[in-house]
Design a protein around this motif. Structure first.
Motif: not given
Ligand code: FES
Length: 251
Positions: A13-18, A41-45, A66-69, A72-76, A78-80
């Motif tokens: 799970l991404c720290n910032w969203c999920a 984890v800090m990001c799904s990426g 599970l990551g940010c939509h 919405d990724c906090h690292y721009q 990462g989820n892509y």
């Molecule tokens: S910070 Fe949540 S997916 Fe990148």
């Protein structure tokens, strides 16, 4: 009645969203199955495909990321990157004969406690309908094989370069379109899968290319081509000659 009432499920799970969404689900006292073991984890990426296959090798019945939509990724982006890796993970699972439904990537925001509970409940139901991963030796061997394929250096390089090659081009500024890249990736996954299969076939007894071809249900020409490639990188070696044909063993 489910086939696996108590599945082991790993959730990255991404720290910032999920992760915050999971927290909200807990604070809101929403009900969801307790079979999920969460790794933050800090990001799904950040997810390396190897993590997923290692989890299966360690007998996880399902793995959820599970990551940010998107957007919405906090690292721009990462989820892509996570979405590209998810495509690769699904392909490797399918190639190795493991149900690809055992893995899922989805998006949950910090405000979506109910959605978190729903995604986890749906995924758990899905995994409960599959046999446990350690039910047969065969399934365990497939999980081991999938990890070896995912660890192949060339595949790891391709995953790392996919975004650059398909959006910015290679060192000669040649852009590789996504379809072309997918074809290259598919070919390399298949090759790596076959090479690992070849190595396991010749672990105890030397075999001729035609025998390897028969064992893997591929053409003798393809078996010979792969053996020559493997010999170049030291993965196999010629053992002796039999009926004018070389027999190969692990290098
Ligand atoms: S910070 Fe949540 S997916 Fe990148």
């Amino acid at each position: 009645m489910s086939k696996n009432p108590k599945p082991k499920i790993i959730g990255f799970l991404c720290n910032w969203c999920a992760y915050a969404g999971a927290d909200l689900a807990g604070v809101s006292r929403l009900q969801y199955p307790p079979d999920l073991r969460i790794i933050r984890v800090m990001c799904s990426g950040r997810i390396d495909p190897v993590f997923i296959f290692r989890a299966f090798k360690l007998k996880a019945d399902g793995v959820l990321v599970l990551g940010c939509h998107p957007g919405d990724c906090h690292y721009q982006s990462g989820n892509y990157y996570a979405a590209r890796k998810a495509k690769f993970i699904t392909k490797v699972l399918q190639m190795c004969g493991i149900e690809s439904e055992r893995f899922m990537l989805d998006w949950v925001s910090a405000a979506e406690g109910p959605r978190f509970a729903e995604v986890v409940s749906d995924f758990t139901r899905r995994i409960q309908n599959l046999p446990p991963i350690n039910e047969t030796d065969e399934l365990e061997k497939k999980a081991e094989l999938s990890l070896k394929v995912a660890e192949t250096e060339r595949l790891r390089w391709l995953i790392g370069k996919e975004a650059d090659l398909t959006t910015q081009g290679n060192v000669y500024n040649e852009l590789i379109d996504q379809k072309q890249f997918d074809k290259i990736m598919d070919k390399n996954i298949r090759e790596s899968f076959l090479m690992h299969q070849i190595r396991s076939l010749i672990v105890d007894n030397p075999l001729k290319p035609s025998e390897i071809a028969e064992g893997l249900n591929i053409s003798a020409k393809e078996a010979f081509r792969l053996l020559l490639k493997m010999e170049d990188s030291g993965l196999v070696a010629q053992h002796d000659m039999q009926d004018r044909y070389p027999r190969f063993v692990q290098g």
